[in-house]
Design a protein around this motif. Sequence first.
Motif: not given
Length: 127
Positions: A1-9, A29-44
């Motif tokens: 369910m979360p969509l995570t955007r990560i920005a760095l140099r 997963t630990d704090v928000f009880n997100v299932p392990e396979d519920d992973i949607f992340m983008v790194i820029t």
Amino acid sequence: MPLTRIALRAGKPADYRQALTQGIQRALTDVFNVPEDDIFMVITEHDASNFVYGRNYLDIERSDDLVLIQIAANNTRTVDQKKALYKRIADNLAESPGVRREDVFVNLVEVLKENWSFGNGIAQYAI
């Protein structure tokens, strides 16, 4: 369910970027009880001229290793859960890949459940 955007140099190796995603996902997963396979992340990655931030805003001394993390998630968590998430992310990233806690910036964007479609043109969480 979360969509995570990560920005760095720009310039960090693949294992560093992988450690970022793993540390953030473990916290979710630990704090928000997100299932392990519920992973949607983008790194820029950004060059210096496109990565602008307040080096000392709120008396926190940030470096060029700043990591900006924006998480869109359902608006179902308490303030205590949010605080615990921020701390856990900072702790995890300090452990691996070694990001200073001062360089972990997290922004949580809360959305309604019906604002998600995970595929097939269906609002899976809409009641």
